[in-house]
Motif scaffolding. Structure first.
Motif, PDB file in Angstrom:
ATOM      1  N   ARG A  80      51.639  10.886 120.270  1.00  0.00           N
ATOM      2  CA  ARG A  80      50.658  10.346 119.332  1.00  0.00           C
ATOM      3  C   ARG A  80      50.934   8.874 119.040  1.00  0.00           C
ATOM      4  O   ARG A  80      50.020   8.065 118.926  1.00  0.00           O
ATOM      5  N   ASP A  81      52.195   8.508 118.948  1.00  0.00           N
ATOM      6  CA  ASP A  81      52.553   7.116 118.692  1.00  0.00           C
ATOM      7  C   ASP A  81      52.135   6.188 119.831  1.00  0.00           C
ATOM      8  O   ASP A  81      52.038   4.980 119.636  1.00  0.00           O
ATOM      9  N   ARG A  82      51.892   6.743 121.009  1.00  0.00           N
ATOM     10  CA  ARG A  82      51.483   5.943 122.164  1.00  0.00           C
ATOM     11  C   ARG A  82      49.981   6.055 122.456  1.00  0.00           C
ATOM     12  O   ARG A  82      49.494   5.537 123.452  1.00  0.00           O
ATOM     13  N   ALA A  83      49.251   6.745 121.596  1.00  0.00           N
ATOM     14  CA  ALA A  83      47.815   6.924 121.812  1.00  0.00           C
ATOM     15  C   ALA A  83      47.109   5.574 121.894  1.00  0.00           C
ATOM     16  O   ALA A  83      47.539   4.585 121.289  1.00  0.00           O
ATOM     17  N   TYR A  84      46.028   5.553 122.647  1.00  0.00           N
ATOM     18  CA  TYR A  84      45.203   4.351 122.781  1.00  0.00           C
ATOM     19  C   TYR A  84      43.884   4.646 122.061  1.00  0.00           C
ATOM     20  O   TYR A  84      42.996   5.304 122.599  1.00  0.00           O
ATOM     21  N   ALA A  85      43.794   4.197 120.818  1.00  0.00           N
ATOM     22  CA  ALA A  85      42.627   4.483 119.986  1.00  0.00           C
ATOM     23  C   ALA A  85      42.157   3.232 119.256  1.00  0.00           C
ATOM     24  O   ALA A  85      42.084   3.200 118.022  1.00  0.00           O
ATOM     25  N   PRO A  86      41.792   2.168 120.008  1.00  0.00           N
ATOM     26  CA  PRO A  86      41.404   0.918 119.356  1.00  0.00           C
ATOM     27  C   PRO A  86      40.055   0.994 118.639  1.00  0.00           C
ATOM     28  O   PRO A  86      39.771   0.144 117.786  1.00  0.00           O
ATOM     29  N   TYR A  87      39.228   1.967 118.926  1.00  0.00           N
ATOM     30  CA  TYR A  87      37.885   2.042 118.348  1.00  0.00           C
ATOM     31  C   TYR A  87      37.844   2.924 117.113  1.00  0.00           C
ATOM     32  O   TYR A  87      37.268   2.561 116.104  1.00  0.00           O
ATOM     33  N   SER A  88      38.468   4.078 117.184  1.00  0.00           N
ATOM     34  CA  SER A  88      38.447   4.991 116.040  1.00  0.00           C
ATOM     35  C   SER A  88      39.690   4.855 115.163  1.00  0.00           C
ATOM     36  O   SER A  88      39.668   5.261 114.014  1.00  0.00           O
ATOM     37  N   ALA A  89      40.772   4.333 115.720  1.00  0.00           N
ATOM     38  CA  ALA A  89      42.076   4.274 115.041  1.00  0.00           C
ATOM     39  C   ALA A  89      42.548   5.675 114.659  1.00  0.00           C
ATOM     40  O   ALA A  89      43.365   5.848 113.766  1.00  0.00           O
ATOM     41  N   PHE A  90      42.034   6.694 115.346  1.00  0.00           N
ATOM     42  CA  PHE A  90      42.379   8.086 115.084  1.00  0.00           C
ATOM     43  C   PHE A  90      43.272   8.573 116.219  1.00  0.00           C
ATOM     44  O   PHE A  90      42.802   9.046 117.244  1.00  0.00           O
ATOM     45  N   GLN A  91      44.574   8.396 116.038  1.00  0.00           N
ATOM     46  CA  GLN A  91      45.550   8.735 117.074  1.00  0.00           C
ATOM     47  C   GLN A  91      45.941  10.207 116.987  1.00  0.00           C
ATOM     48  O   GLN A  91      46.280  10.700 115.915  1.00  0.00           O
ATOM     49  N   VAL A  92      45.902  10.876 118.140  1.00  0.00           N
ATOM     50  CA  VAL A  92      46.237  12.295 118.215  1.00  0.00           C
ATOM     51  C   VAL A  92      47.253  12.495 119.331  1.00  0.00           C
ATOM     52  O   VAL A  92      47.176  11.857 120.380  1.00  0.00           O
ATOM     53  N   GLY A  93      48.203  13.385 119.094  1.00  0.00           N
ATOM     54  CA  GLY A  93      49.163  13.778 120.119  1.00  0.00           C
ATOM     55  C   GLY A  93      49.130  15.283 120.286  1.00  0.00           C
ATOM     56  O   GLY A  93      48.793  16.018 119.351  1.00  0.00           O
ATOM     57  N   SER A  94      49.459  15.735 121.462  1.00  0.00           N
ATOM     58  CA  SER A  94      49.505  17.170 121.727  1.00  0.00           C
ATOM     59  C   SER A  94      50.691  17.451 122.636  1.00  0.00           C
ATOM     60  O   SER A  94      51.064  16.616 123.456  1.00  0.00           O
ATOM     61  N   ALA A  95      51.257  18.621 122.494  1.00  0.00           N
ATOM     62  CA  ALA A  95      52.341  19.058 123.382  1.00  0.00           C
ATOM     63  C   ALA A  95      52.190  20.551 123.591  1.00  0.00           C
ATOM     64  O   ALA A  95      51.768  21.280 122.694  1.00  0.00           O
ATOM     65  N   LEU A  96      52.530  20.970 124.790  1.00  0.00           N
ATOM     66  CA  LEU A  96      52.441  22.386 125.119  1.00  0.00           C
ATOM     67  C   LEU A  96      53.701  22.826 125.846  1.00  0.00           C
ATOM     68  O   LEU A  96      54.427  22.011 126.406  1.00  0.00           O
ATOM     69  N   ARG A  97      53.934  24.129 125.799  1.00  0.00           N
ATOM     70  CA  ARG A  97      55.048  24.735 126.520  1.00  0.00           C
ATOM     71  C   ARG A  97      54.451  25.597 127.612  1.00  0.00           C
ATOM     72  O   ARG A  97      53.569  26.415 127.364  1.00  0.00           O
ATOM     73  N   ASP A  98      54.932  25.380 128.849  1.00  0.00           N
ATOM     74  CA  ASP A  98      54.381  26.128 129.977  1.00  0.00           C
ATOM     75  C   ASP A  98      55.204  27.376 130.287  1.00  0.00           C
ATOM     76  O   ASP A  98      56.152  27.705 129.567  1.00  0.00           O
ATOM     77  N   GLU A  99      54.842  28.058 131.370  1.00  0.00           N
ATOM     78  CA  GLU A  99      55.498  29.322 131.735  1.00  0.00           C
ATOM     79  C   GLU A  99      56.945  29.138 132.161  1.00  0.00           C
ATOM     80  O   GLU A  99      57.690  30.120 132.266  1.00  0.00           O
TER      81      GLU A  99
END
Length: 136
Positions: free
Chosen positions: A16-35
């Motif tokens: 999330r800290d590296r998100a590129y959101a220059p228009y909305s300024a709404f930064q989101v991060g996601s993480a998942l765990r795989d099999e």
């Protein structure tokens, strides 16, 4: 918070800290765990030509697929604001491609987990890969 969930939280926060959101300024991060218990993260990437941007969940899924993962065991979405930042409709379907309805989707902000849902709760009676299996 379990150690597995803490791993997802930290990976989502870093993404999330590296998100590129220059228009909305709404930064989101996601993480998942795989099999394979590997953690894959993604962030939202906006584009001046709306709606060409990419959601954080889509980025995490792409990272998983790029390393050979094919099943989501758990996913976390971290975003700001007073409301829950749950996956959008398109991302719910993207998650469904790689996850069963009982997979947990955690929603967090900077303070921690705010809610947890099964994918089946977020996308009831969903259409998934098994719907396209044909008898030979």
């Amino acid at each position: 918070m379990s150690s597995e969930l803490a791993r997802l939280f930290e990976a989502a926060r870093a993404a999330r800290d590296r998100a590129y959101a220059p228009y909305s300024a709404f930064q989101v991060g996601s993480a998942l765990r795989d099999e394979h218990d590997r953690v894959h993260a993604g962030c939202n990437v906006e584009n001046a030509a709306y709606p060409v941007g990419t959601c954080a969940e889509a980025g995490a899924i792409a990272a998983m697929v790029a390393t050979g993962g094919r099943a989501i065991r758990e996913i976390l979405v971290l975003g700001p604001g007073p409301g829950l930042v749950t996956p959008c409709g398109a991302c719910r379907q993207r998650i469904r491609e790689f996850a069963s309805p009982d997979v947990l989707v955690h929603v967090a902000d900077f303070d921690g987990i705010r809610a947890s849902f099964t994918l089946g709760t977020l996308l009831p009676d969903s259409f998934g890969p098994e719907n396209l299996v044909h008898d030979a």
